[in-house]
Design a protein around this motif. Structure first.
Motif, PDB file in Angstrom:
ATOM      1  N   LEU A  13      56.787  33.790  39.982  1.00  0.00           N
ATOM      2  CA  LEU A  13      56.602  35.139  40.510  1.00  0.00           C
ATOM      3  C   LEU A  13      57.802  36.012  40.167  1.00  0.00           C
ATOM      4  O   LEU A  13      57.656  37.149  39.705  1.00  0.00           O
ATOM      5  N   ARG A  14      58.999  35.483  40.403  1.00  0.00           N
ATOM      6  CA  ARG A  14      60.233  36.238  40.118  1.00  0.00           C
ATOM      7  C   ARG A  14      60.322  36.625  38.647  1.00  0.00           C
ATOM      8  O   ARG A  14      60.620  37.773  38.297  1.00  0.00           O
ATOM      9  N   ASP A  15      60.010  35.681  37.777  1.00  0.00           N
ATOM     10  CA  ASP A  15      60.133  35.928  36.341  1.00  0.00           C
ATOM     11  C   ASP A  15      59.108  36.941  35.842  1.00  0.00           C
ATOM     12  O   ASP A  15      59.294  37.539  34.773  1.00  0.00           O
ATOM     13  N   VAL A  18      58.194  40.122  40.343  1.00  0.00           N
ATOM     14  CA  VAL A  18      58.009  40.251  41.792  1.00  0.00           C
ATOM     15  C   VAL A  18      59.359  40.169  42.494  1.00  0.00           C
ATOM     16  O   VAL A  18      60.148  39.257  42.244  1.00  0.00           O
ATOM     17  N   LYS A  19      59.625  41.134  43.371  1.00  0.00           N
ATOM     18  CA  LYS A  19      60.897  41.160  44.097  1.00  0.00           C
ATOM     19  C   LYS A  19      60.745  40.815  45.577  1.00  0.00           C
ATOM     20  O   LYS A  19      61.717  40.442  46.228  1.00  0.00           O
ATOM     21  N   HIS A  20      59.551  40.972  46.134  1.00  0.00           N
ATOM     22  CA  HIS A  20      59.331  40.698  47.550  1.00  0.00           C
ATOM     23  C   HIS A  20      58.037  39.928  47.733  1.00  0.00           C
ATOM     24  O   HIS A  20      57.041  40.211  47.063  1.00  0.00           O
ATOM     25  N   VAL A  21      58.055  38.979  48.651  1.00  0.00           N
ATOM     26  CA  VAL A  21      56.835  38.337  49.135  1.00  0.00           C
ATOM     27  C   VAL A  21      56.725  38.680  50.611  1.00  0.00           C
ATOM     28  O   VAL A  21      57.632  38.397  51.400  1.00  0.00           O
ATOM     29  N   PHE A  22      55.610  39.297  51.008  1.00  0.00           N
ATOM     30  CA  PHE A  22      55.419  39.746  52.381  1.00  0.00           C
ATOM     31  C   PHE A  22      54.513  38.757  53.112  1.00  0.00           C
ATOM     32  O   PHE A  22      53.496  38.324  52.551  1.00  0.00           O
ATOM     33  N   ASP A  40      67.456  33.542  43.141  1.00  0.00           N
ATOM     34  CA  ASP A  40      67.953  34.917  43.073  1.00  0.00           C
ATOM     35  C   ASP A  40      66.842  35.850  42.590  1.00  0.00           C
ATOM     36  O   ASP A  40      65.987  35.471  41.792  1.00  0.00           O
ATOM     37  N   GLY A  41      66.887  37.101  43.071  1.00  0.00           N
ATOM     38  CA  GLY A  41      65.995  38.130  42.548  1.00  0.00           C
ATOM     39  C   GLY A  41      64.667  38.251  43.247  1.00  0.00           C
ATOM     40  O   GLY A  41      63.832  39.080  42.850  1.00  0.00           O
ATOM     41  N   ILE A  42      64.418  37.438  44.259  1.00  0.00           N
ATOM     42  CA  ILE A  42      63.171  37.535  45.022  1.00  0.00           C
ATOM     43  C   ILE A  42      63.488  37.255  46.483  1.00  0.00           C
ATOM     44  O   ILE A  42      64.364  36.438  46.790  1.00  0.00           O
ATOM     45  N   ASP A  43      62.792  37.950  47.392  1.00  0.00           N
ATOM     46  CA  ASP A  43      63.099  37.812  48.813  1.00  0.00           C
ATOM     47  C   ASP A  43      61.802  37.707  49.605  1.00  0.00           C
ATOM     48  O   ASP A  43      60.739  38.154  49.160  1.00  0.00           O
TER      49      ASP A  43
END
Length: 540
Positions: A13-15, A18-22, A40-43
């Protein structure tokens, strides 16, 4: 080192941007949470309700073009999430919904919280699929492709809980050749150009697809060259300035009967990216020649609209080819069009008798910068915003007009601020819609987001109340609280609450609110009486 499924999914997802998973975590999501913590790079953004997570992912996808991602657990988690997934599907936002699923051994058994997530999600997504240890790469590639292609929408991936800690067999992402945009035949385009050139009163209507195609400058040049009116669907606001000589209003929303008196004069309508999910053609368009430039099949009653030409394929390419049409004279009186538009805006000026929603919107527009983002909820105020709000660029006013779920406005503002942290963001909500996702205030506090939340507190589900009264029925079941007054208290979930009773108070509170450290609620204590003369009029 072999990656486990959870880590492979999160990095995948990050690659892909995508920066956020809600979402709201579950026991089955623990390995994914750990993977997010170590990547790193996703929260992960913890929400109060899975529906709010879906709305946030919807808006993240709209604003970034990268599918927004949301998560929910079995059964009630997935059904809660479905409201936000449907929003992305019908508002045409790229979204990927992840849900727990039972292991293959338990999937068809009677188990606590177990329902068929594939069947649940099928009607509200473009695709639903299931993860295995062997298909992580292929599943993500396909999900992103489907979510973003054509009319964007939602994709669901079911994730069996017994797979997360197993090793993933990863493959290289398939290199897909960039396909040339599909275009209409030159014969079709020639017929369209001839029809336009022969029309005496051609007009344009712009929809969501025109926004997605990035055609704003092309469309403005075309309207100016040919000196023709341009009408919009609500979610295409910002494609043409309200002050532009060709601007002719918004269908479906406030005073749309007056807008209808403009577009009813046309003898040919060129629809660019028109999506009937906002408003079916039959509800506003008088029988006339219709040229439909879109990347989806034309959905219209051809027994009523027999003179139609569908210019199918890539919207941008086809419109630019169509726009080579010769410039000819027409019979439009554009001064009359402008006078009619000015009269519509004059009718939406604030009443001097009571503090109402028109004064609130005027005051907010004066304070919010041109690039500021305003989200709104669903209700009478949405119809007013759709016609009245001066939208200075596409995607600076965000609403749900395909799915139209109350409770959208606050989660939408949270996502907008996370995606564009330097941009001023506000939400305009009715007190009814506010109550539906009020718990997401805790999300805004936890993320320390400076969002100004303007609540039009009128103790009234005004759209339903107006419909009751127009039928001669008594008001019943539409007051939001037992008695008039504010929503109660000077603080909700750690968010300060202040009340404004006139435009001067509101302006001072807005200016202070946009400079605050975190979220702020401003209750505008208004009368809903203005709506009665502005909304729910037929377009034709």
């Amino acid at each position: 080192m072999t990656k486990k499924v959870a880590q492979a999914m999160i990095e995948g997802l990050r690659d892909r941007g995508v920066k956020h998973v809600f979402g709201v975590p579950s026991g089955g999501w623990v390995d994914f949470m750990e993977a997010i913590r170590n990547t790193d790079g996703i929260d992960f953004v913890l929400t109060a309700h899975e529906g709010g997570a879906g709305f946030m992912a919807d808006v993240a996808g709209r604003l970034t073009g990268v599918p927004g991602v949301c998560f929910a657990t079995f059964g009630p988690g997935a059904t809660n999430l479905a409201t936000g997934v449907g929003s992305a599907q019908l508002d045409r936002s790229p979204l990927i919904a992840l849900t727990d699923e039972m292991s293959s051994a338990n999937r068809d058994r009677v188990v606590q919280m177990n329902i068929d997530h594939q069947a649940l999600m099928a009607p509200i997504t473009k695709m639903t699929t299931r993860l295995t240890t062997d298909n992580v790469t292929e599943t993500l590639d396909k999900a992103f492709e489907v979510a973003t292609s054509g009319r964007p929408g939602a994709v669901h991936i079911g994730m069996p809980v017994d797979l997360t800690a197993q090793p993933a067999t990863l493959t290289e992402s398939a290199c897909r050749d960039v396909e040339k945009p599909s275009v209409a035949s030159e014969e079709t385009l020639a017929v369209a150009r001839t029809a336009f050139a022969n029309a005496r009163k051609p007009a344009l209507v712009l929809g969501l697809g025109a926004v997605r195609a990035g055609l704003r400058d092309d469309l403005l040049r075309f309207a100016e060259t040919h000196k023709i009116p341009v009408v919009l669907t609500p979610m295409a606001k910002g494609m043409i300035p309200e002050t532009h000589p060709s601007y002719a209003g918004v269908v479906f929303h406030a005073l749309s009967d007056k807008v209808g008196k403009i577009h009813a004069q046309a003898d040919l309508m060129v629809a660019v990216g028109y999506d009937p999910v906002e408003f079916n053609y039959e509800n506003w368009l008088h029988p006339m020649t219709l040229i439909n430039i879109d990347d989806a099949p034309l959905d219209i009653d051809r027994s009523v609209y027999g003179d139609t030409l569908h210019v199918g394929g890539d919207i941008l390419t086809n419109f630019r080819a169509f726009a080579q049409v010769e410039t000819t004279d027409n019979d439009w009186d554009m001064a009359d069009v402008r006078q009619r538009v000015d009269a519509i805006f004059a009718q939406m000026r604030p009443s001097n008798e009571e503090f109402g929603p028109c004064a609130v919107l005027d005051t907010l527009r004066a304070v919010l910068p041109d690039d500021g983002i305003m989200t709104c909820d669903v209700g009478a105020h949405t119809h007013l915003i759709g016609q009245k709000w001066e939208t200075r660029a596409p995607m600076t006013q965000i609403m749900t007009n395909g799915w139209s779920a109350m409770g959208f406005g606050l989660p939408a503002a949270i996502a907008a601020k996370l995606c564009r942290p330097e941009t001023p963001v506000c939400a305009v909500l009715g007190d009814g819609g506010f109550l539906m996702t009020v718990g997401e205030l805790s999300t805004a506090v936890r993320e320390n987001l400076n969002i100004v939340i303007v609540i039009l507190t009128d103790n009234d589900l005004a759209l339903i109340r107006i419909k009751q009264q127009r039928k001669g029925n008594p008001i019943f079941g539409t007051p939001v609280r037992e008695r008039d007054g504010n929503i109660g208290g000077d603080n909700l979930f750690g968010v300060p609450v202040v009340q404004a009773r006139d435009p001067a108070e509101l302006r001072a509170m807005l200016e202070e609110g946009f400079g605050a450290e975190g979220p702020v609620i401003i209750e505008a204590l208004v009368s809903s009486a203005e709506y009665d003369e502005l909304v729910l009029f037929k377009d034709k």
